[in-house]
Write an enzyme that holds these catalytic residues in place. Structure first.
Site, PDB file in Angstrom:
ATOM      1  N   HIS A  33       1.655   4.387  -2.867  1.00  0.00           N
ATOM      2  CA  HIS A  33       1.727   5.845  -2.716  1.00  0.00           C
ATOM      3  C   HIS A  33       3.103   6.319  -3.172  1.00  0.00           C
ATOM      4  O   HIS A  33       3.245   7.353  -3.821  1.00  0.00           O
ATOM      5  CB  HIS A  33       1.552   6.250  -1.243  1.00  0.00           C
ATOM      6  N   HIS A  45       0.830  -1.204   0.000  1.00  0.00           N
ATOM      7  CA  HIS A  45       0.000   0.000   0.000  1.00  0.00           C
ATOM      8  C   HIS A  45       0.874   1.269   0.000  1.00  0.00           C
ATOM      9  O   HIS A  45       0.738   2.135  -0.868  1.00  0.00           O
ATOM     10  CB  HIS A  45      -0.909  -0.027   1.235  1.00  0.00           C
ATOM     11  N   GLU A  46       1.785   1.336   0.955  1.00  0.00           N
ATOM     12  CA  GLU A  46       2.623   2.541   1.042  1.00  0.00           C
ATOM     13  C   GLU A  46       3.560   2.649  -0.158  1.00  0.00           C
ATOM     14  O   GLU A  46       3.857   3.750  -0.630  1.00  0.00           O
ATOM     15  CB  GLU A  46       3.422   2.552   2.356  1.00  0.00           C
ATOM     16  N   HIS A  96       3.390   6.641  -6.875  1.00  0.00           N
ATOM     17  CA  HIS A  96       2.670   7.842  -7.315  1.00  0.00           C
ATOM     18  C   HIS A  96       3.613   9.048  -7.242  1.00  0.00           C
ATOM     19  O   HIS A  96       3.615   9.914  -8.116  1.00  0.00           O
ATOM     20  CB  HIS A  96       1.465   8.050  -6.392  1.00  0.00           C
TER      21      HIS A  96
END
Ligand SMILES: [Zn+2]
Length: 677
Positions: free
Chosen positions: A471, A467-468, A474
């Site tokens: 990010h 998940h991190e 991104h």
């Protein structure tokens, strides 16, 4: 006078962590705040007529060094803090918010921005420039810059009142949480709780100078009790205590505060020419308007409800069979679903952990990024860090160009806050023709290695890492011109797409085969474990989805309407969520009066975004699934249309460019097991 030894005021590219001394921060902040004020001054005092370049772009690029130092400092305050750092944060934060206020209330600056904005259609601007112009203009207008003086005065008064009311709201919630305790002196009342939870309850009691055990309304105490305690009457009394927080006739009652807050928000929105608070908020969200949110929630409700009903019946039958229970009540849900889950899956973390050695999981995440986006991660040892545990990587693309620096800080320490997050230590931007690449960090709190074992992750930690890292990607792949539209600077109902989509790879055998191998034997994660992980992820998903929809509808029932006609908090609430109800209603309970997300935190008119983000990531991942989870063309399209674009365009446009259409809920329903096929 300028202190020549203040490293923060010198030029640097990589953060000079080890050279910064705590006493450098405050003088640097003060000097850089003054520098930014001067930059703003030179924009407003420019004798030339306002243009995009001398006003909008100049404003966007002002305070670069201040932003840089802020991101370093606040990263340290989260990941490696101390009382000294916290003290500096307390001094610095008001200075920064004062600067923010000075800018948003600067009328000369607004008039220049407005003059560019009014000529928008004649300026022949690129899409990104239009986005920046709109954003700059709205940062003033949404704050009342267009109002006449007496209305400006009213707006300031409303804002002041709102901030004191929501503070009061949250103080009441906190007080009522602390006012309750269940003091148990008979061990039999804790029957069913695991040993560790009983010890924790004993410690709570001891800390308050009491004998026996204490259960409180704080989640780490309340949740285990609701899950495991066999004593149904006690579960009932705790559930009712939690549900009636701030609803009792005492000085902590929040009914009036709820009515006042929703009315003031409505009045504020009207003053700024929006029909409701939700219209005001959603203007800057992917969803766009309240109608879209209502149809989104109601559509999901219609589809999820039959499955939630089925799960409810399954749970009811199970409780009947196990304990002869005739009517399942709200205080039975966690207890029986925990028991049923164990019966069906019996999947515990200890069995899985040997397959998830941290280094292997990192390798897995990097491999996914390599296969999808052609990235390579090269560990480098000569980059300065703030702690020896922080690892650093150069991130390169297929052409071997440096895209980003990636910092990874994975283990808990004293001084690191809880949770896991991604941060940007240096923004990506294009200035003077140079594409300045970003510096990205992931900070987590994963189980540390011990003398005898490497760091072994739970499955939940594995998905958190992905998940991190999502990010992080991104940020790393960002390719915008303007820093405030770059990377994760997107509407907040869009920001979880890159992170949540990456979690999906953790459930795919093809991906697990790359990294989930036993750290001692080298054996791959057995297929029956893979299947159990998948199956257990849909357990009771109907009921969980319904409860999220219920909170989303409740939020909208306070913010998408004219609240001046609402007389009773309880009535408005019951009416809003009637279709989502599974368990019998408890008359002396009320959710709104302790719903801090929307009356204290920043989630008003935004609670729907939890479900919204899931619909997006499931729908986007389905596109990969249909074409191969490592399909490089789809990967490229995701990078080109979503990851690299940041907030430069409306997210719905970006999404449609990637997916070929608007998002649909079917993929989420399928993933959650809420379909018939
Ligand atoms: Zn996230």
């Amino acid at each position: 006078m300028k202190n020549p030894k203040n490293i923060l005021l010198e030029n640097f590219d990589l953060a000079p962590f080890s050279k910064v001394k705590n006493e450098n921060y405050l003088p640097a902040f003060k000097e850089l705040i003054e520098a930014k004020k001067k930059e703003i001054n030179s924009i407003t005092s420019n004798p030339d007529a306002p243009t995009f370049k001398n006003t909008i772009e100049a404003l966007e690029f002002s305070g670069e060094k201040l932003d840089r130092v802020s991101s370093l400092f606040f990263n340290i305050n989260s990941a490696e803090t101390s009382t000294e750092i916290q003290k500096i944060a307390q001094e610095v934060s008001p200075l920064l918010s004062e600067l923010g206020n000075d800018i948003s209330l600067n009328n000369d600056l607004f008039l220049r921005v407005k003059s560019v904005y009014d000529k928008k259609s004649e300026l022949n601007l690129s899409v990104e420039k239009i986005t920046l112009l709109d954003m700059s203009y709205k940062s003033f207008s949404r704050n009342g810059a267009n109002l006449n003086d007496s209305n400006k005065e009213i707006l300031r008064k409303i804002d002041k009142e709102l901030s004191s009311l929501s503070l009061k709201f949250s103080e009441n919630v906190l007080a009522e949480t602390n006012n309750y305790e269940l003091h148990l002196t008979n061990l039999v009342d804790l029957k069913g709780l695991p040993e560790g939870e009983i010890e924790a309850a004993a410690l709570l009691a001891k800390n308050k100078g009491k004998d026996g055990w204490l259960i409180t309304l704080a989640y780490p105490s309340l949740i285990p009790f609701m899950k495991y305690a066999e004593n149904r009457d006690l579960r009932k009394s705790i559930k009712i205590a939690a549900g009636s927080k701030c609803f009792k006739k005492n000085k902590f009652n929040n009914e009036d505060n709820v009515l006042k807050i929703s009315k003031l928000r409505y009045q504020r929105a009207n003053l700024l020419d929006y029909s409701s608070h939700a219209d005001f908020v959603l203007e800057e969200r992917m969803a766009g308007n309240p109608l879209k949110v209502f149809s989104f929630l109601n559509d999901l409700l219609e589809k999820a409800k039959p499955f939630a009903d089925k799960e409810f019946k399954q749970l009811q039958d199970f409780a009947k069979e196990l304990d002869g229970l005739d009517h399942l009540e709200a205080w039975d849900y966690m207890y029986y679903s925990e028991k049923l889950k164990n019966k069906l899956f019996n999947l515990d973390d200890e069995k899985l952990k040997p397959y998830f050695k941290l280094e292997n999981v990192i390798h897995g995440a990097f491999t996914v990024a390599e296969k999808l986006f052609g990235l390579s991660f090269i560990e480098v040892k000569n980059i300065d860090t703030y702690h020896k545990d922080v690892k650093t990587y150069e991130v390169k693309n297929k052409e071997n160009e440096l895209l980003s620096i990636f910092y990874a800080d994975f283990h808990p320490r004293e001084g690191k806050r809880n949770g896991a997050w991604m941060d940007c230590l240096k923004n990506q931007k294009v200035k003077n023709g140079i594409n300045e690449r970003p510096h990205i960090i992931n900070v987590c709190n994963f189980s540390s290695p011990t003398d005898s074992n490497p760091s072994l992750l739970t499955f939940n930690e594995v998905t958190t890492l992905f998940h991190e890292f999502g990010h992080g990607l991104h940020g790393m792949l960002a390719n915008a011109t303007y820093p405030s539209l770059s990377g994760t600077n997107v509407y907040w109902d869009f920001v979880e797409l890159p992170s949540q989509i990456l979690e999906n790879w953790c459930y795919e055998k093809e991906c697990l085969d790359i990294f989930a191998v036993h750290y001692k034997t080298g054996e791959s994660l057995p297929i029956e474990f893979v299947e159990k992980i998948k199956e257990s992820s849909t357990f009771m998903k109907g009921i969980a989805t319904l409860s999220q929809i219920s909170l989303g509808l409740l939020d909208m029932a306070w913010h998408a309407v004219d609240p001046t006609k609402i007389k009773s908090v309880k009535e408005n609430e019951s009416h809003a969520i009637i279709k989502t109800r599974l368990f019998p209603e408890i008359d002396i309970s009320c959710t709104s009066v302790s719903f801090s997300h929307i009356f204290f935190g920043g989630y008003s008119s935004g609670y729907y975004s939890y479900q919204w983000a899931q619909v997006l990531d499931a729908d986007a991942f389905e596109y990969f699934k249909e074409n191969g989870i490592f399909n490089p063309e789809i990967g490229k399209s995701f990078a080109d249309n979503i990851l690299s674009k940041g907030g430069t365009e409306q997210p719905m446009i970006l999404y449609k460019r990637f997916r070929g259409r608007e998002p649909r809920p079917e993929a989420l329903l399928k993933r959650a097991g809420l379909t018939n096929n």
